[in-house]
Write an enzyme that holds these catalytic residues in place. Structure first.
Site, short mmCIF file in Angstrom:
data_model
loop_
_atom_site.label_atom_id
_atom_site.label_comp_id
_atom_site.label_asym_id
_atom_site.label_seq_id
_atom_site.Cartn_x
_atom_site.Cartn_y
_atom_site.Cartn_z
N GLU A 115 -1.61 -9.08 2.84
CA GLU A 115 -1.50 -9.71 4.18
C GLU A 115 -2.86 -10.10 4.75
O GLU A 115 -2.95 -11.01 5.56
CB GLU A 115 -0.76 -8.78 5.14
CG GLU A 115 -1.47 -7.48 5.53
CD GLU A 115 -1.16 -6.31 4.61
OE1 GLU A 115 -0.79 -6.56 3.44
OE2 GLU A 115 -1.29 -5.14 5.04
N CYS A 173 0.81 -1.20 0.00
CA CYS A 173 0.00 0.00 0.00
C CYS A 173 0.86 1.27 0.00
O CYS A 173 1.38 1.64 -1.04
CB CYS A 173 -0.99 -0.05 1.15
SG CYS A 173 -2.42 1.01 0.83
N HIS A 192 -3.69 -4.86 0.10
CA HIS A 192 -3.05 -5.46 1.28
C HIS A 192 -3.12 -6.98 1.19
O HIS A 192 -4.06 -7.58 1.71
CB HIS A 192 -3.75 -5.00 2.56
CG HIS A 192 -3.55 -3.56 2.87
ND1 HIS A 192 -2.49 -3.11 3.63
CD2 HIS A 192 -4.25 -2.46 2.53
CE1 HIS A 192 -2.55 -1.79 3.74
NE2 HIS A 192 -3.62 -1.37 3.08
N1 GLN Z 1 -1.75 6.75 2.96
C1 GLN Z 1 -1.92 6.03 1.75
C2 GLN Z 1 -3.30 6.25 1.15
O1 GLN Z 1 -4.19 6.69 1.79
C3 GLN Z 1 -1.67 4.55 1.95
C4 GLN Z 1 -2.67 3.88 2.84
C5 GLN Z 1 -2.22 2.56 3.37
O2 GLN Z 1 -1.03 2.25 3.37
N2 GLN Z 1 -3.14 1.75 3.86
O3 GLN Z 1 -3.52 5.98 -0.01
#
Ligand code: GLN
Length: 562
Positions: free
Chosen positions: A540, A407, A538
């Site tokens: 995970e 992410c 994600h």
């Molecule tokens: N801050 C980033 C976004 O909002 C990544 C978010 C995250 O890593 N879950 O896109």
């Protein structure tokens, strides 16, 4: 058949009630019953989405986009089932639906009261979840500890359901036995008080799981049983174990499955925990390590909190490591240690001698990355530690150290590549630098409107979306399929205006949304780097103990052969 097992906590929190609930569900599932698990959180937040991970641990995300407690992750991992929002509730969400129903004349002019209407809503949700999951047995974990003001209405729900279905409801108390020092004995008194508190709520536990650093001796067992109106065999010893995956195996060693089935008046069935036992054995016996570093920023509150903030990432590493018979050795790396003095946000590095000292420290810290088999840069928000992460990613790319970005990790890898390979010198994400000349990471259009209205709750791009994979890439080889579905939680994305320009410089987008607008996976070609892969989603959240996530599996495979 519809049976319900409630799991409540006594004495103190954080003693593994979630894992106990997941393990109970697991051993019943292993006997061939369709089993599901529900988490009730007593706080007023409608969901876990707005909560700070350092205070409440990781925010887990379900396929349907529900942002919930990390225990839901344990249930999914133990049961190998995808759960939905029906399996999660908070005080806030319960009140919200009761109030909405009242506003819509749903109570037909009656006076709507805390009791019975709140517990009735709880019961109706539990029954609905059991129905939806076609569950023979539903395990319901009530957050917090008995005696707290917060969860009293949930205990009332248990009481009311038990009156309705006396043979179908079981109450398990997970209690804690403190010990003063090695010479002294486990203390049972706090557990006795916890049971009295339950008694005053009109409830009597059917089984007590006695959590402690060590096993319970016969005398302590008898003492609890005698003082709490129970039989000795209803008090089960649950000592600390090295790995949570041992817990179901240990419970079955104490015949917990049979005891539960007998009490619920269900004919017992043979258990099949074969694969799970195999896993527990690998966890215990595998010797060869695989060393993985995680570059994070939630360092303020000590190791314990840290592990909680990234729990799914840690578990996903473990699953992949065990798959290759390796012992995962996970180390935390503070992103701020990789910050270049010129980019460091604070003024603590002013003065030439401090800067020189700081530069030599930085070189040392970066070199340390070589001691790892692989490095993960996980998700995150905001500006703290970002420049350090970008600097570290550059080092990993230059030195061909296996890298997996998750992410924010993918967004920062994009920025690093844009700055140092594609020549967009001050490239950045508009999340932290709105004035950047090269906004290679920018806000999703639909998010812009929500933020303008300060509509934060549940407002990110959440939950499962499909991604199309490009043939001939690392991602495609790992998944061995063309179309995947993965879970998201973000507001920003790779700016479509830069995709072609970055690709021309050698960055490969190996996964994207079906309309090709959103980039989901990036990587470097194998001949350039053994494993440089990052995902906007994600992975995970979808890794399971006996089915490691394909990307984590591939990451660990390359890491161990690197
Ligand atoms: N801050 C980033 C976004 O909002 C990544 C978010 C995250 O890593 N879950 O896109």
């Amino acid at each position: 058949m519809k049976k319900y097992i409630f799991v409540v906590g006594g004495v103190m929190s954080g003693v593994g009630k979630g894992v106990a609930a997941a393990s109970i569900a697991k051993i019943l599932q292993s006997r061939g019953f369709e089993t599901t698990a529900i988490k009730i959180d007593p706080y007023v937040n409608v969901d876990a989405g707005t909560m700070n991970p350092t205070e409440h641990g990781e925010v887990f995300v379900l396929d349907d986009g529900m942002e919930c407690d990390q225990d839901m992750g344990n249930y999914e991992r133990f049961l190998d089932r995808d759960l939905t929002k029906d399996n999660y509730m908070t005080t806030g969400s319960i009140y919200q639906s009761v109030i909405n129903r009242e506003r819509n004349l749903g109570y037909g002019g009656k006076c709507v009261e805390v009791v019975p209407h709140i517990p009735l809503e709880v019961i109706s949700r539990i029954e609905k979840a059991a129905e939806k999951n076609k569950a023979d047995i539903t395990v319901v974990e009530i957050g917090g500890t008995v005696g707290e003001y917060q969860n009293i209405l949930f205990l009332e729900a248990v009481r009311m359901l038990k009156i309705k279905k006396p043979d179908d409801v079981l109450l398990i108390l997970v209690s804690y036995l403190p010990i003063q020092n090695e010479q002294s004995e486990l203390k049972t008194k706090p557990t006795q008080y916890a049971v009295r508190t339950l008694n005053s709520a009109g409830l009597q536990p059917d089984i007590i799981l006695a959590r402690a650093g060590v096993s319970l001796d016969k005398k302590r067992k008898e003492k609890i049983a005698f003082n709490c109106n129970m039989a000795d065999e209803e008090v089960i010893s649950a000592p600390d174990v090295k790995s949570i995956y041992e817990v179901p195996v240990n419970f079955e060693r104490d015949n917990l499955g049979n005891l539960i089935l007998r009490k619920l008046k269900i004919k017992t069935r043979k258990q099949d925990l074969k694969n799970w036992r195999k896993l527990a054995k690998i966890v215990k016996e595998s010797k060869k390590p695989v060393r993985i570093g995680i570059i994070g920023k939630y360092f303020g509150s000590g190791e314990f909190i840290l592990a909680d903030s990234y729990i799914s990432v840690i578990e996903a590493i473990k699953h992949a490591a065990y798959y290759f018979n390796r012992q995962p050795v996970i180390q935390w790396l503070n992103a701020e240690e990789f910050e270049h003095p010129s980019s460091a946000s604070s003024s603590r590095f002013s003065g030439t001698s401090t800067i020189r000292k700081r530069l030599s420290e930085l070189t040392k810290n970066l070199k340390k990355l070589k001691e790892f088999d692989g490095i993960i840069v996980p998700g995150g928000f905001g500006s703290r530690g970002v420049e350090g992460k970008i600097n570290a990613i550059r080092y990993l790319r230059d030195n061909k150290i296996p890298f997996l970005g998750l992410c924010y990790g993918m967004q920062l890898a994009t920025i690093e590549f844009a700055r140092n390979v594609a020549g967009f010198k001050k490239a950045n994400t508009t999340e932290i630098a709105q004035e950047t000349p090269y906004p290679v990471i920018d806000i999703l259009p639909e998010q812009k409107q929500k933020l303008a209205k300060k509509d934060y709750g549940g407002s990110m791009r959440l939950g499962a979306y499909p991604a199309v994979l490009k043939k001939g890439t690392i991602a495609y080889a790992a998944y061995k399929t063309h179309l995947v579905s993965e879970r998201h939680r973000h507001r920003y994305e790779v700016n479509p205006e830069y995709i072609e320009r970055l690709e021309k410089k050698g960055l490969v987008f190996s996964g994207f949304s079906s309309d090709r607008r959103l980039m989901e996976i990036l990587e470097l070609p194998k001949k350039k780097h053994p494993f440089f892969v990052a995902t906007q989603f994600h992975p995970e959240f979808k890794s399971r103990p006996l089915k490691p996530h394909p990307l984590f599996r591939e990451f660990v495979r390359i890491a161990t052969s690197h």
